[in-house]
Design a protein around this motif. Structure first.
Motif, PDB file in Angstrom:
ATOM      1  N   SER A 134       0.329  -1.080  -0.113  1.00  0.00           N
ATOM      2  CA  SER A 134       0.184   0.275  -0.136  1.00  0.00           C
ATOM      3  C   SER A 134       0.572   1.271   0.104  1.00  0.00           C
ATOM      4  O   SER A 134       0.751   2.473  -0.615  1.00  0.00           O
ATOM      5  CB  SER A 134      -1.119   0.107   0.919  1.00  0.00           C
ATOM      6  OG  SER A 134      -0.246   0.223   2.480  1.00  0.00           O
ATOM      7  N   ARG A 135       2.064   1.324   0.282  1.00  0.00           N
ATOM      8  CA  ARG A 135       2.903   2.489   0.371  1.00  0.00           C
ATOM      9  C   ARG A 135       2.541   3.166   1.001  1.00  0.00           C
ATOM     10  O   ARG A 135       3.162   4.399   1.302  1.00  0.00           O
ATOM     11  CB  ARG A 135       3.513   2.700  -0.470  1.00  0.00           C
ATOM     12  CG  ARG A 135       3.880   1.795  -2.095  1.00  0.00           C
ATOM     13  CD  ARG A 135       4.061   2.412  -3.303  1.00  0.00           C
ATOM     14  NE  ARG A 135       4.249   1.923  -4.353  1.00  0.00           N
ATOM     15  CZ  ARG A 135       4.543   3.136  -5.376  1.00  0.00           C
ATOM     16  NH1 ARG A 135       4.393   3.535  -6.102  1.00  0.00           N
ATOM     17  NH2 ARG A 135       4.488   1.192  -6.756  1.00  0.00           N
ATOM     18  N   LEU A 136       2.028   2.827   2.559  1.00  0.00           N
ATOM     19  CA  LEU A 136       1.046   3.663   3.699  1.00  0.00           C
ATOM     20  C   LEU A 136       3.227   3.798   4.810  1.00  0.00           C
ATOM     21  O   LEU A 136       3.735   3.724   4.253  1.00  0.00           O
ATOM     22  CB  LEU A 136       0.837   2.946   4.303  1.00  0.00           C
ATOM     23  CG  LEU A 136      -0.920   2.890   3.711  1.00  0.00           C
ATOM     24  CD1 LEU A 136      -2.041   1.475   4.350  1.00  0.00           C
ATOM     25  CD2 LEU A 136      -1.998   4.168   3.545  1.00  0.00           C
ATOM     26  N   GLU A 155       0.744   4.955   9.705  1.00  0.00           N
ATOM     27  CA  GLU A 155      -0.332   4.146   8.604  1.00  0.00           C
ATOM     28  C   GLU A 155      -0.356   2.833   8.830  1.00  0.00           C
ATOM     29  O   GLU A 155      -1.295   1.670   9.035  1.00  0.00           O
ATOM     30  CB  GLU A 155      -0.853   5.157   7.532  1.00  0.00           C
ATOM     31  CG  GLU A 155      -1.871   6.674   7.840  1.00  0.00           C
ATOM     32  CD  GLU A 155      -0.239   7.337   8.184  1.00  0.00           C
ATOM     33  OE1 GLU A 155       0.873   7.252   8.811  1.00  0.00           O
ATOM     34  OE2 GLU A 155      -0.933   9.191   8.128  1.00  0.00           O
ATOM     35  N   ARG A 156      -0.008   2.182   8.213  1.00  0.00           N
ATOM     36  CA  ARG A 156       1.428   0.888   8.020  1.00  0.00           C
ATOM     37  C   ARG A 156       0.583  -0.068   9.127  1.00  0.00           C
ATOM     38  O   ARG A 156      -0.154  -0.935   8.812  1.00  0.00           O
ATOM     39  CB  ARG A 156       2.938   0.770   7.517  1.00  0.00           C
ATOM     40  CG  ARG A 156       3.014  -0.889   6.609  1.00  0.00           C
ATOM     41  CD  ARG A 156       3.270  -0.549   5.863  1.00  0.00           C
ATOM     42  NE  ARG A 156       4.831  -0.342   6.630  1.00  0.00           N
ATOM     43  CZ  ARG A 156       6.093   0.631   6.765  1.00  0.00           C
ATOM     44  NH1 ARG A 156       5.595   1.590   5.609  1.00  0.00           N
ATOM     45  NH2 ARG A 156       6.971   1.120   7.166  1.00  0.00           N
ATOM     46  N   ASP A 162       7.668   1.737   1.209  1.00  0.00           N
ATOM     47  CA  ASP A 162       7.443   2.525   0.870  1.00  0.00           C
ATOM     48  C   ASP A 162       8.201   3.046  -0.764  1.00  0.00           C
ATOM     49  O   ASP A 162       7.509   3.417  -1.132  1.00  0.00           O
ATOM     50  CB  ASP A 162       8.707   3.672   1.625  1.00  0.00           C
ATOM     51  CG  ASP A 162       9.872   3.136   0.496  1.00  0.00           C
ATOM     52  OD1 ASP A 162      10.630   2.549   0.348  1.00  0.00           O
ATOM     53  OD2 ASP A 162      10.798   3.849   1.542  1.00  0.00           O
TER      54      ASP A 162
END
Length: 749
Positions: free
Chosen positions: A261-263, A267-268, A319
């Motif tokens: 998700s590249r959060l 947040e991840r 990321d």
């Protein structure tokens, strides 16, 4: 007693003795390692069972040096050993990092390893043998462990590799690394290098590994001879295969999607936590408490697998970066107006605020350890507050992590920070980590380098650092080397490899390997990738400041440094320090004196030029050597019938004879001079051997018209020649301390 003793001979002929069965026999395992007169006692004890709420390896490693080992009293009021010093903590960390990965994954009983220096000589460095001692104690115990290992220091001296050099030999080394390994694999590397190439570093590791294998073989022999090659049975984990399978089916795809998700970091983490909580909701409420530990363990494995597969199969990181890509970097220098130098270094979600403080030699760090007594001109301190990762908890002082990370950053910059006569300042760098998501020690190196250049310290070359990672798949043989790793990539990966250096070579390294069988080819590839990453990071740093500032900041105290012959050191210090203390009190400057070989180095440290010039003038006057023919401004210290004594330099008096007062005859000296009067005089003669000086006021006056200088007679003994008009007995009464026959009184100079 069942005493077993084994010996190992190192490549240079040093003999290592390993003995068990004599000391600390109630421990699960204990050995004494002896090299020369240096002896280390290592013990290990393990709890019989794991605690109910523990699903990790609770290992504690302590290293302690006893002052009695070197026949010394401890310092301080209590006169006993206290809390561990920084150096003891660093040795304990080296041992811990080599031992910890080799305990079985499902072994969770508390294990305590203690290594104590009980005898020491002045040549042997005991930290070289601490890892061997700890491993041998485990080897002769029945504690489950997949060792043995050993740990050695490898150095390159005059182009030749050697293992476990003496203190004196190490002074000439351009490589100083500690290497830990099993018979098959490298486990840990840490050390400092003087701009050494990647190929040379690898050769040093291979050389160390060859010596380590000999030490591991001896430990295996001891374990077999004592019947300790078979370890105790244990059961420290409760498992539910149906639960494991259900959790994987429910969570794996969701974890994979969250990983892609590249959060941002937090947040991840929230997304991963939500997946686990969703699965827990599927468990009947009455079973949740009993299965919590298993769920946590199984979920961590699934999350780790998902992230690793994404990186290996797709080459995509958490990321979104590629494997060689460095996170965005921004830098700023001069951010803090009150500091002597400051910089902000930010790489991704990791940020260091680095500062520099410049002080005098009195500010240098003093080391008073069992075997090391010295001062450090350059120090670096690393701080990691909880808010750096958004944690809501109190800060409880400096921990082992702070000491270890700070030491690595210090080693990285140390070869490039000028010391000694090249730099008169004591230098302190502080790295405060304000944000962290991996590689905060490397951010400290980069931030510290920028802050040093901002301060005006003439750094020899700029230094950058990078943390490398590795994700490997044992089944397929695939692997991915990661540049500039995140915190999660460090946690889930198989290697944490930190490398620092200048464009011309490596200055420091730290490597922890968490898997078996890592080929040297992979290490070589990681080093090459690290070199490229370091170059990129350094290029971004130099866009902000590319060389040290020409001058120090206005708020930096200035230093004047002069060199004097060592025979003047005592005169500058004065009786009981009264002279130097008087100068400091009058001028407001701080003055230090260091004796080096046949000279004294004086540093005058002050905030304004006027006070420093005044202090310098006082010192120059004390250390000045009178020169015949020169004119001096002096002060009358005493009056005699035959003349006056005049102090022309601090502590240096000469005789101004009555005949040298004027061209005309002077009947009474006090008609011309009084005690305390100041006047200019010319030094006619100076006897350096006994310090006697002959002065003249008349020589600075204009001679009367037609004046003819009377012919001087040859000197007669100590009195010297009688001048025209002088009668025997004109000398007047003897002064205190004067011998009969002296022309004048004796003086201290």
């Amino acid at each position: 007693m069942n005493i077993v003793k084994k010996t190992v001979t190192l490549g240079d002929g040093k003999l290592i003795e390993i003995e068990t069965g004599k000391l600390a026999k109630q421990a699960d395992g204990s050995v004494v390692v002896k090299v020369g007169d240096t002896m280390l006692l290592a013990t290990v004890c393990a709890a019989k069972d794991a605690k109910d709420d523990v699903d990790f390896m609770p290992l504690s490693v302590e290293y302690k040096e006893k002052y009695y080992a070197a026949g010394r009293y401890p310092g301080g009021f209590l006169k006993r050993e206290g809390r561990a010093s920084d150096s003891e903590i660093l040795v304990a960390r080296l041992v811990d990092r080599a031992l910890r990965p080799l305990f079985p994954d499902d072994f969770h009983a508390e294990v305590f390893v203690n290594v104590v220096l009980i005898s020491a000589d002045k040549e042997t460095q005991p930290d070289c043998y601490a890892g061997l001692a700890a491993s041998a104690a485990l080897a002769v115990s029945d504690i489950p462990w997949n060792g043995p290992i050993s740990e050695v220091r490898v150095a390159r001296i005059n182009g030749q590799f050697c293992v476990n050099p003496t203190f004196e030999e190490l002074k000439n080394a351009d490589i100083d690394m500690m290497v830990a390994a099993t018979m098959e694999n490298i486990m840990m590397v840490e050390g400092e290098l003087n701009e050494v190439s990647e190929a040379d570093m690898l050769e040093a590791i291979k050389f160390a590994h060859a010596e380590i294998k000999k030490q591991c073989a001896v430990q295996l022999e001891m374990a077999k001879e004592l019947g300790k090659d078979v370890k105790r049975t244990y059961c420290h984990e409760e498992n539910d295969e149906d639960l494991r399978k259900a959790l994987r089916e429910f969570c794996y795809d969701k974890c994979y999607a969250a990983a892609k998700s590249r959060l941002p970091k937090h947040e991840r983490e929230d997304a991963f936590s939500a997946i686990k909580e969703a699965f827990i909701e599927t468990i009947p409420e009455e079973e949740r408490d009993a299965k919590t530990m298993m769920i946590n363990r199984y979920y961590s494995a699934v999350e780790k697998e998902a992230m690793r597969r994404m990186i290996i199969d797709e080459g995509q990181r958490l990321d979104g970066r590629g494997t060689t890509q460095i996170r965005p970097i921004w830098c700023e220098v001069g951010y803090l107006p009150g500091a002597h130098g400051s910089a902000i270094f930010t790489r991704g979600e990791t940020q260091s605020l680095a500062t520099v403080t410049l002080g005098t030699k009195l500010d240098m760090k003093e080391l008073d350890e069992v075997l090391v007594q010295e001062t450090q001109q350059f120090v670096l301190h690393y701080n990691f507050p909880p808010y750096a990762t958004g944690e809501a908890k109190p800060q409880r002082g400096v921990g082992r992590r702070e000491i270890g990370h700070g030491n690595l950053a210090w080693r990285a910059l140390k070869p490039m920070v000028p010391i000694g006569e090249e730099n008169p300042y004591a230098v302190r760098v502080v790295s405060d980590i304000l944000e962290s998501n991996g590689s905060s020690s490397m951010a400290s190196v980069c931030g510290g380098c920028l802050a040093l250049m901002d301060s005006g310290v003439k750094l020899k070359k700029p230094v950058s650092g990078i943390a490398m990672g590795l994700i490997s798949d044992e089944k397929t043989g695939k692997f991915a080397i990661l540049s500039d790793i995140l915190g999660d990539e460090d946690h889930l990966g198989d290697m944490d490899f930190k490398v620092t250096g200048t464009p011309d070579g490596i200055t420091a390294t730290q490597m922890d390997i968490k898997v078996d069988g890592l080929p040297y080819e992979v290490l070589a590839a990681a080093l090459q990738q690290a070199k490229e990453g370091r170059a990129h990071i350094l290029g971004e740093m130099l866009k902000t400041i590319d060389k040290p500032r020409e001058d120090y900041r206005p708020n930096v105290p200035r230093i004047i440094q002069i060199t004097i012959p060592n025979e003047f050191i005592g005169a500058v210090i004065g009786k009981g320090g009264e002279t130097i203390q008087g100068i400091q009190k009058e001028t407001g400057c701080t003055i230090t004196i260091t004796e080096v070989a046949d000279k004294g180095i004086i540093d005058i440290f002050g905030m304004d030029k006027e006070s420093m010039d005044a202090a310098l003038a006082r010192i120059n006057a004390i250390t000045a050597v009178p020169e015949a023919g020169e004119t001096y401004h002096g002060r009358v210290t005493s009056i005699q019938e035959f003349g006056a004594f005049v102090e022309i330099l601090p502590g240096k008096e000469g005789l101004l004879h009555v005949s040298e007062l004027d061209y005309k005859r002077v009947e009474n000296v006090e008609d011309v001079l009084k005690v305390g009067d100041e006047l200019d005089v010319k030094l006619l003669e100076y006897d350096a051997k006994n310090g006697k000086m002959r002065l003249s006021r008349r020589a600075l006056m204009e001679a009367p018209e037609g004046w003819v200088e009377p012919e001087r007679r040859a000197p007669r003994g100590d009195r010297g020649p009688r001048r025209e008009g002088e009668r025997r007995g004109d000398r007047g009464p003897r002064r205190e301390g004067e011998r009969r026959g002296d022309r004048g009184p004796r003086h201290r100079d």
